[in-house]
Design a protein around this motif. Structure first.
Motif, short mmCIF file in Angstrom:
data_model
loop_
_atom_site.label_atom_id
_atom_site.label_comp_id
_atom_site.label_asym_id
_atom_site.label_seq_id
_atom_site.Cartn_x
_atom_site.Cartn_y
_atom_site.Cartn_z
N THR A 1 -2.47 -4.67 7.89
CA THR A 1 -2.31 -6.12 7.96
C THR A 1 -2.71 -6.69 6.62
O THR A 1 -3.76 -6.33 6.08
N VAL A 2 -1.89 -7.56 6.05
CA VAL A 2 -2.13 -8.07 4.70
C VAL A 2 -2.62 -9.50 4.78
O VAL A 2 -2.00 -10.35 5.43
N GLY A 3 -3.74 -9.77 4.11
CA GLY A 3 -4.26 -11.12 4.04
C GLY A 3 -3.38 -12.02 3.20
O GLY A 3 -2.58 -11.56 2.38
N SER A 4 -3.53 -13.32 3.38
CA SER A 4 -2.65 -14.27 2.70
C SER A 4 -3.20 -14.78 1.37
O SER A 4 -2.43 -15.27 0.54
N ARG A 5 -4.50 -14.66 1.15
CA ARG A 5 -5.11 -15.25 -0.04
C ARG A 5 -5.28 -14.19 -1.13
O ARG A 5 -5.94 -13.17 -0.92
N SER A 6 -4.74 -14.43 -2.29
CA SER A 6 -4.75 -13.44 -3.37
C SER A 6 -6.04 -13.51 -4.18
O SER A 6 -6.78 -14.51 -4.14
N TRP A 7 -6.28 -12.46 -4.94
CA TRP A 7 -7.41 -12.43 -5.86
C TRP A 7 -7.29 -13.54 -6.89
O TRP A 7 -8.27 -14.21 -7.22
N GLU A 8 -6.09 -13.77 -7.40
CA GLU A 8 -5.89 -14.82 -8.42
C GLU A 8 -6.23 -16.20 -7.86
O GLU A 8 -6.87 -17.02 -8.54
N LEU B 1 -7.11 -4.19 7.44
CA LEU B 1 -6.81 -5.48 6.81
C LEU B 1 -7.17 -5.40 5.33
O LEU B 1 -8.31 -5.13 4.96
N ALA B 2 -6.19 -5.63 4.48
CA ALA B 2 -6.39 -5.57 3.04
C ALA B 2 -5.71 -6.77 2.39
O ALA B 2 -4.99 -7.54 3.03
N GLY B 3 -5.94 -6.92 1.09
CA GLY B 3 -5.35 -8.03 0.35
C GLY B 3 -3.91 -7.74 -0.03
O GLY B 3 -3.38 -6.65 0.19
N PRO B 4 -3.26 -8.73 -0.65
CA PRO B 4 -1.82 -8.60 -0.96
C PRO B 4 -1.49 -7.57 -2.03
O PRO B 4 -0.36 -7.09 -2.07
N ARG B 5 -2.47 -7.22 -2.92
CA ARG B 5 -2.13 -6.34 -4.04
C ARG B 5 -3.23 -5.32 -4.29
O ARG B 5 -4.40 -5.55 -3.98
N VAL B 6 -2.82 -4.20 -4.90
CA VAL B 6 -3.75 -3.18 -5.38
C VAL B 6 -3.95 -3.38 -6.88
O VAL B 6 -2.98 -3.55 -7.62
N TYR B 7 -5.21 -3.35 -7.32
CA TYR B 7 -5.54 -3.57 -8.73
C TYR B 7 -6.40 -2.42 -9.26
O TYR B 7 -7.38 -2.03 -8.61
N PRO B 8 -6.09 -1.90 -10.46
CA PRO B 8 -7.08 -1.08 -11.14
C PRO B 8 -8.33 -1.91 -11.42
O PRO B 8 -8.25 -3.12 -11.65
N MET B 9 -9.48 -1.27 -11.39
CA MET B 9 -10.74 -1.97 -11.63
C MET B 9 -10.71 -2.76 -12.92
O MET B 9 -11.16 -3.92 -12.99
N ALA B 10 -10.14 -2.17 -13.98
CA ALA B 10 -10.12 -2.84 -15.28
C ALA B 10 -9.31 -4.14 -15.23
O ALA B 10 -9.65 -5.12 -15.90
N ASP B 11 -8.24 -4.16 -14.45
CA ASP B 11 -7.42 -5.37 -14.35
C ASP B 11 -8.20 -6.50 -13.69
O ASP B 11 -8.04 -7.68 -14.05
N LEU B 12 -9.02 -6.18 -12.72
CA LEU B 12 -9.85 -7.19 -12.07
C LEU B 12 -10.85 -7.78 -13.06
O LEU B 12 -11.06 -9.00 -13.10
N VAL B 13 -11.45 -6.92 -13.88
CA VAL B 13 -12.40 -7.41 -14.88
C VAL B 13 -11.67 -8.25 -15.93
O VAL B 13 -12.15 -9.31 -16.33
N ARG B 14 -10.52 -7.78 -16.38
CA ARG B 14 -9.77 -8.52 -17.40
C ARG B 14 -9.36 -9.90 -16.90
O ARG B 14 -9.39 -10.89 -17.65
N SER B 15 -8.96 -10.00 -15.63
CA SER B 15 -8.56 -11.30 -15.10
C SER B 15 -9.76 -12.25 -15.06
O SER B 15 -9.62 -13.45 -15.33
N TYR B 16 -10.93 -11.72 -14.74
CA TYR B 16 -12.14 -12.54 -14.75
C TYR B 16 -12.47 -13.00 -16.17
O TYR B 16 -12.75 -14.19 -16.40
N LEU B 17 -12.42 -12.07 -17.11
CA LEU B 17 -12.72 -12.42 -18.50
C LEU B 17 -11.73 -13.45 -19.04
O LEU B 17 -12.13 -14.41 -19.72
#
Length: 258
Positions: A243-250, A193-209
């Motif tokens: 199996t893909v989860g329905s709730r995104s990181w965003e 079971l994983a989320g809907p998208r794959v993200y580089p680590m830097a993209d996750l930090v940038r979205s938070y910032l």
């Protein structure tokens, strides 16, 4: 599931953690009696019985599994998951538990880091126990990723390990899946079971910032050796039969930051 199984309590380890906080009300809504094993004492009520014990110290486990049909093993930490699970499995075998459901991590047995090795060894303890079992491997939870990117985003210069990618999943999606597995029959190793998208680590930090209205410079850093190869190969990710989860990181980030 027969009446005896439905009427017997479900033992949940790690029931006071993030995932447990989602699982318990879902199982209660499904009409299940619950027993929660915790290192600290809690007042029982609302269909949840709390018992005190310590998996790593092998204390209080025998009484916790007594009369239980199903064990949902959520408890985990940075170290010792293999030993804790082995202790639980021994007690469950002696007590005649009929279904052991375990939450593991995608990459167990593939990523050469102690945490992933301990999870893989815990999986083996479950599968070789003789107790009918189900194991779900899940990606890193949004909650954990948020903690990591929050700390990284507080640095004046953010390290950027370019080979590291994540496919974070919402803990509520994991809880939904685990409740289904508890209610079902032993199924062995089920689809990851994983989320809907794959993200580089830097993209996750940038979205938070960006969500916090901040900017930081990023500094590329190498990840050498076997660990670097594992992340470069995506050994912590899954694409086939997932199996893909329905709730995104965003969506999680917007909810978290309000």
């Amino acid at each position: 599931m027969n009446d005896a199984a439905t009427n017997a309590p479900v033992l949940v380890t790690g029931g006071t953690g993030t995932l447990g906080g989602h699982v318990l009300p879902r199982l209660r809504a499904a009409g299940r009696r619950l027993r929660v094993l915790s290192r600290t004492s809690h007042r029982s009520g609302d269909g949840v019985e709390y018992v005190t014990g310590d998996l790593l110290a092998d204390e209080g486990i025998a009484s916790a599994v007594d009369g239980v049909h199903t064990v949902l093993h959520l408890a985990g930490g940075p170290k010792g998951d293999d030993r804790a699970t082995a202790n639980l499995v021994r007690a469950a075998t002696r007590a005649g538990v009929r279904h052991l459901v375990y939450i593991s991590v995608i990459g167990a047995g593939r990523v050469p880091i102690g945490y992933f090795k301990a999870k893989h060894d815990a999986e083996r303890a479950v599968s070789e126990s003789g107790v009918p079992w189900t194991t779900l491997r899940a990606a890193q939870f949004h909650d954990l990723v948020f903690t990591v990117v929050q700390k990284m985003g507080a640095m004046p210069i953010v390290p950027n390990p370019k080979v590291v990618r994540f496919q974070p999943v919402d803990s509520r999606d994991v809880a939904d899946r685990l409740v289904d597995l508890v209610q079902g029959t032993p199924s062995g190793l089920v689809p990851e079971l994983a989320g809907p998208r794959v993200y580089p680590m830097a993209d996750l930090v940038r979205s938070y910032l960006a969500a916090r209205g901040r900017r930081r410079p990023f500094l590329p850093v190498p990840v050498p050796g076997a660990v670097g190869r594992a992340y470069r190969n995506g050994d912590n990710l899954t694409v086939d039969g997932v199996t893909v989860g329905s709730r995104s990181w965003e969506a999680f980030l917007a909810e978290k930051l309000g």
